[in-house]
Motif scaffolding. Structure first.
Motif, PDB file in Angstrom:
ATOM      1  N   ARG A  74       0.806  -1.228   0.000  1.00  0.00           N
ATOM      2  CA  ARG A  74       0.000   0.000   0.000  1.00  0.00           C
ATOM      3  C   ARG A  74       0.839   1.279   0.000  1.00  0.00           C
ATOM      4  O   ARG A  74       0.628   2.160  -0.847  1.00  0.00           O
TER       5      ARG A  74
ATOM      6  N   ALA B  57       1.103   3.971  -3.156  1.00  0.00           N
ATOM      7  CA  ALA B  57       0.714   5.387  -2.956  1.00  0.00           C
ATOM      8  C   ALA B  57       1.833   6.304  -3.439  1.00  0.00           C
ATOM      9  O   ALA B  57       1.584   7.292  -4.140  1.00  0.00           O
ATOM     10  N   ILE B  58       3.051   5.974  -3.058  1.00  0.00           N
ATOM     11  CA  ILE B  58       4.198   6.791  -3.485  1.00  0.00           C
ATOM     12  C   ILE B  58       4.348   6.723  -5.005  1.00  0.00           C
ATOM     13  O   ILE B  58       4.613   7.733  -5.677  1.00  0.00           O
TER      14      ILE B  58
ATOM     15  N   ARG C 183       1.929   6.175  -7.263  1.00  0.00           N
ATOM     16  CA  ARG C 183       0.872   6.953  -7.919  1.00  0.00           C
ATOM     17  C   ARG C 183       1.229   8.437  -7.938  1.00  0.00           C
ATOM     18  O   ARG C 183       1.087   9.112  -8.955  1.00  0.00           O
ATOM     19  N   PHE C 184       1.726   8.938  -6.801  1.00  0.00           N
ATOM     20  CA  PHE C 184       2.076  10.354  -6.748  1.00  0.00           C
ATOM     21  C   PHE C 184       3.211  10.669  -7.716  1.00  0.00           C
ATOM     22  O   PHE C 184       3.095  11.557  -8.571  1.00  0.00           O
ATOM     23  N   TRP C 185       4.327   9.958  -7.600  1.00  0.00           N
ATOM     24  CA  TRP C 185       5.493  10.306  -8.411  1.00  0.00           C
ATOM     25  C   TRP C 185       5.205  10.111  -9.904  1.00  0.00           C
ATOM     26  O   TRP C 185       5.614  10.927 -10.733  1.00  0.00           O
TER      27      TRP C 185
ATOM     28  N   GLN D  16       3.460  12.990 -11.472  1.00  0.00           N
ATOM     29  CA  GLN D  16       4.216  14.240 -11.582  1.00  0.00           C
ATOM     30  C   GLN D  16       5.323  14.178 -12.636  1.00  0.00           C
ATOM     31  O   GLN D  16       5.979  15.183 -12.897  1.00  0.00           O
ATOM     32  N   GLY D  17       5.564  12.995 -13.190  1.00  0.00           N
ATOM     33  CA  GLY D  17       6.646  12.837 -14.151  1.00  0.00           C
ATOM     34  C   GLY D  17       6.130  12.642 -15.563  1.00  0.00           C
ATOM     35  O   GLY D  17       4.923  12.689 -15.810  1.00  0.00           O
ATOM     36  N   PRO D  18       7.056  12.429 -16.487  1.00  0.00           N
ATOM     37  CA  PRO D  18       6.648  12.203 -17.873  1.00  0.00           C
ATOM     38  C   PRO D  18       5.995  10.828 -18.037  1.00  0.00           C
ATOM     39  O   PRO D  18       6.207   9.922 -17.233  1.00  0.00           O
TER      40      PRO D  18
ATOM     41  N   LEU E 295      14.473  10.624 -12.020  1.00  0.00           N
ATOM     42  CA  LEU E 295      14.028  11.072 -10.696  1.00  0.00           C
ATOM     43  C   LEU E 295      12.819  10.269 -10.221  1.00  0.00           C
ATOM     44  O   LEU E 295      12.763   9.822  -9.068  1.00  0.00           O
TER      45      LEU E 295
ATOM     46  N   LEU F 222       8.873   6.381   2.493  1.00  0.00           N
ATOM     47  CA  LEU F 222       9.056   7.779   2.080  1.00  0.00           C
ATOM     48  C   LEU F 222      10.520   8.199   2.251  1.00  0.00           C
ATOM     49  O   LEU F 222      11.068   8.927   1.418  1.00  0.00           O
TER      50      LEU F 222
ATOM     51  N   GLN G 202      13.145  16.423 -15.630  1.00  0.00           N
ATOM     52  CA  GLN G 202      12.608  15.229 -14.984  1.00  0.00           C
ATOM     53  C   GLN G 202      11.086  15.180 -15.003  1.00  0.00           C
ATOM     54  O   GLN G 202      10.493  14.185 -14.572  1.00  0.00           O
ATOM     55  N   GLY G 203      10.458  16.245 -15.451  1.00  0.00           N
ATOM     56  CA  GLY G 203       9.000  16.291 -15.438  1.00  0.00           C
ATOM     57  C   GLY G 203       8.410  16.190 -16.833  1.00  0.00           C
ATOM     58  O   GLY G 203       9.139  16.022 -17.816  1.00  0.00           O
ATOM     59  N   PRO G 204       7.090  16.309 -16.923  1.00  0.00           N
ATOM     60  CA  PRO G 204       6.439  16.249 -18.235  1.00  0.00           C
ATOM     61  C   PRO G 204       6.711  17.511 -19.042  1.00  0.00           C
ATOM     62  O   PRO G 204       7.033  18.559 -18.489  1.00  0.00           O
TER      63      PRO G 204
ATOM     64  N   SER H 100       4.165  19.710 -14.334  1.00  0.00           N
ATOM     65  CA  SER H 100       3.384  19.146 -13.233  1.00  0.00           C
ATOM     66  C   SER H 100       3.519  20.062 -12.009  1.00  0.00           C
ATOM     67  O   SER H 100       4.471  20.834 -11.900  1.00  0.00           O
TER      68      SER H 100
ATOM     69  N   LEU I 274       0.521  12.778  -0.958  1.00  0.00           N
ATOM     70  CA  LEU I 274       0.643  11.402  -0.471  1.00  0.00           C
ATOM     71  C   LEU I 274      -0.400  11.118   0.609  1.00  0.00           C
ATOM     72  O   LEU I 274      -0.925  10.005   0.691  1.00  0.00           O
TER      73      LEU I 274
ATOM     74  N   GLU J 104      -3.375  10.222  -1.031  1.00  0.00           N
ATOM     75  CA  GLU J 104      -3.256   8.859  -1.577  1.00  0.00           C
ATOM     76  C   GLU J 104      -3.297   7.796  -0.487  1.00  0.00           C
ATOM     77  O   GLU J 104      -3.167   6.609  -0.772  1.00  0.00           O
TER      78      GLU J 104
END
Lengths: 456, 456
Positions: free
Chosen positions: A50, A54-55, A57-59, A62-64, A81, A208, B62-64, B79, B223, B226
């Motif tokens: 779990r 959760a971590i 889904r968040f990351w 936020q990324g590509p 990253l 985390l 590192q992001g979108p 993001s 988080l 989440e």
């Protein structure tokens, strides 16, 4: 570059920046391959947990949507990253990742994810990845030793020293020079964080912490490459890590035996799927039960004779509320060892709340032992006193817990462990894990680190 | 929810989660609008600064490639995590962002970027953004006050308390309930980091600290949404923030006057473009020069009578090597005030190394003053002793430096400051800044927070 005239932090930075495969003894290279396999297995084992999901889904949000760095538990690519953060969270949840005794530091979780992510992004060779792993382990472990026991009383050393470890590994892959590496250390150390307070509530911060260390350390190295500068004396300056977060820091540990002492090879594999502080007593209990032919039902009570660090970390966990927290309960661990013959992932998952496990848990207590405490953290001695229902009293003792360098797991045992880790979560098929075993064991022959698993 | 029976951290979380615009007095709402404008100006001023652009290159890589959250200095979307990090780095470089005296905490840099990024991503209303800003300021400032003076001796409170501030602001926008907000605080506090050691080397960590706080705090709130849990007593538990990073922490400060005392309205605007610790003496020097009709050439020496915190932060800066470091040099600041009539962005950029600035710098020294030190940090008293070349000695004093609540900047002055911040870096045209001024001043009427600038 790493002249004796330089301060220890600068020596450590020069060592990490200059590290070449040829300097690393073959046995240490093989151990690095084994630790890599063990770490990849631990990452795979985190799938579905779990806090890890959760971590993730968040990351991932936020990324590509794609990228060269592999999020192993989801078989998809992203930026380094993001992949480093998610894989680091995954690596530390099953409590099966490696540990260095002297520093009480878990290197795999904070070194392997950022190193792998950056190696994939750069298309580095296997040899370069191995150099990065060694740099990360040597820097992280020495940072943990430097920060000392006072630090560990409040701070999760894997989270704090982990930023330095990750920065060293990624910095090596980026080809930072000694000066840039010291800047990376400055930027990593000033982001060092991680408090033990979460243990009291069985909260999710442990994952985390590794995600944070891996991502912040990777950022520190990349930022040094971009020209961002950091404090030169982040370790031992008057407003540095030691000043803020330790009362017994020893700068000499930072440069201890650089190039001759390989702390990576001192790193232990974890056999039981629980907090390392429980392992010596678990092994001692197994030993005394085997020697005396005892069954769980014969045991009236167990006293585990432990070091202060075990009391600090395990003491608050008197009534575990989650399977993860039960891995920090000495009573649960000894209950599983006695009643199920072992404290592996499966035993925890299926039996941590069973009435017989809980019944024995209530009959276990910890006591500070001066001999064990003096030896710690260089040696993790296990001592138990077992009292049987019919009134007999036995002493059990191990001087080196299973998985320690002098009592290590061989390659067959490590391959079996990796299989069981992947099978536990369903993150990879047996044939895939077999390929991973082969890939790790021929790492220095790999021309280019690519994706390790088939895409989802 | 926030019953008196709960511990202070839980009370603070319940307050932040439950905050409604109707509770916030109109004058505090107007002050929040002014602080938002001042913060946006500071972000714009960061465009082109070397450390800021380095941090931006890394985070953007590192992001979108696109997204709903605006990277103001580059006029592009990404993001929320990426935009929050870059804008936070940008906000803190010109040394013109706001400060709360009692906590020695710079709220704008760690509250506005994550709140704006998340408001844009969610399409929140202006009123919701304002609620988030108030929640962030109230939580961050109280966290800084809680951590105390011992913390600030080693730790950059804006970096450490900043994770909590960012989590509160983003958590409010996400609609976290009190329980989730406390989890967010746990995840934020266990990522709190930021050491002053970088000051000694004029290194770039100050911008890294705000980027880290904004991104880690935003992550903590997301988080919690989440389902990730955090320590319940991250502030005052036996292995929490106070235990690890303070020796004079006061938990009562966390819940001090919640709902009646608005710390946001106690926040000061910065007039001089330098470290806030230099401002009281700068104002006192300006006052004595005006009163006595002195010119820079008349001055033989200046003694600045300061609090201990000023000595801790400014003391190491004896020979500034960069324009940014010169903003932490009391001698440079007083040299510009005396020789150029002010210490604004332009004066620093053009004159920090001028021979006359350096000559006066060498004739400034700081002395610990018991009265100033006792009043600090609630009041920042400025006292100087000026000796003239012809042997006269004058005492200068201000009880409330320019920009403090009792000596604040009006809306015309704030609009002019925003214009000059944007003009300094060229990040926005005058007409755009005028629109920003109007937008901030009608924030609660905005139905939806969109992009603030035209895309690049």
């Amino acid at each position: 570059m790493s002249g004796a005239g330089e301060h220890p932090g600068a020596q450590l930075a020069a060592f990490a920046a200059g590290l070449r495969l040829e300097q690393v003894p073959p046995a240490v290279q093989r151990r690095a391959e084994d630790l890599l396999l063990d770490g990849l297995g631990s990452i795979l084992a985190g799938k579905g947990a779990r806090p890890v999901e959760a971590i993730a889904r968040f990351w991932e949000s936020q990324g590509p949507a794609g990228g060269p760095a592999e999020i192993l538990i989801h078989r998809r690519g992203s930026s380094p990253l993001v992949a480093a953060a998610v894989n680091a969270a995954a690596c530390h949840v099953a409590e099966q990742d490696d540990v260095h005794n002297g520093s009480v530091f878990h290197p795999a979780a904070v070194v392997i994810p950022p190193a792998l992510a950056m190696a994939q992004a750069l298309g580095a060779s296997g040899a370069q990845l191995l150099e990065a792993l060694v740099a990360g382990y040597e820097v992280g472990i020495r940072t943990g030793e430097f920060l000392g026991r006072s630090h560990y009383k409040v701070f999760h050393t894997t989270g704090t020293a982990g930023t330095l470890a990750a920065a060293a590994a990624v910095g090596r892959l980026l080809g930072l020079d000694a000066r840039q590496m010291l800047h990376a250390f400055g930027s990593a150390g000033t982001q060092s964080a991680g408090l033990w307070e979460f243990l009291r509530d069985a909260a999710d911060s442990k994952q985390l912490h590794t995600a944070h260390a891996a991502s912040a350390g990777l950022a520190a190295a990349c930022l040094a490459k971009e020209g961002l500068t950091g404090a030169q004396r982040i370790f031992d300056g008057p407003q540095g890590l030691a000043a803020g977060m330790s009362s017994d820091a020893d700068p000499a540990r930072l440069a201890d035996g650089l190039g001759t002492r390989w702390t990576l090879a001192e790193t232990s594999f974890k056999y039981h799927a629980s907090c390392r502080h429980t392992h010596p007593a678990a092994d001692a209990l197994q030993a005394v039960m085997a020697a005396q032919g005892l069954a769980a039902a014969d045991i009236e009570s167990v006293v585990a004779h432990v070091h202060q660090g075990a009391l600090d970390v395990l003491g608050p966990v008197t009534d575990p509320r989650t399977v993860h927290q039960s891995k920090f309960s000495m009573g649960t661990v000894l209950g599983l060892v006695a009643g199920r013959g072992g404290a592996g992932l499966r035993e925890f998952e299926d039996h941590w709340q069973d009435p017989d496990t809980r019944a024995l848990r209530e009959r276990v207590r910890m006591e500070l032992d001066p001999e064990v405490d003096r030896a710690y953290p260089r040696r993790w001695i296990g001592k138990v006193t077992v009292t049987t229902r019919d009134g007999r009293v036995f002493q059990g003792r191990v001087d080196e817990p299973k998985g320690d360098p002098g009592n290590t797991l061989d390659r067959a045992a490590l391959a079996a462990k990796a299989q069981s880790l992947a099978a536990f979560s369903g993150a990879a098929r047996p044939a895939e894990v077999s390929r991973l075993v082969g890939w790790c064991q021929s790492l220095t022959a790999q021309a280019r680190v690519g994706m390790l698993l088939e895409p989802a």
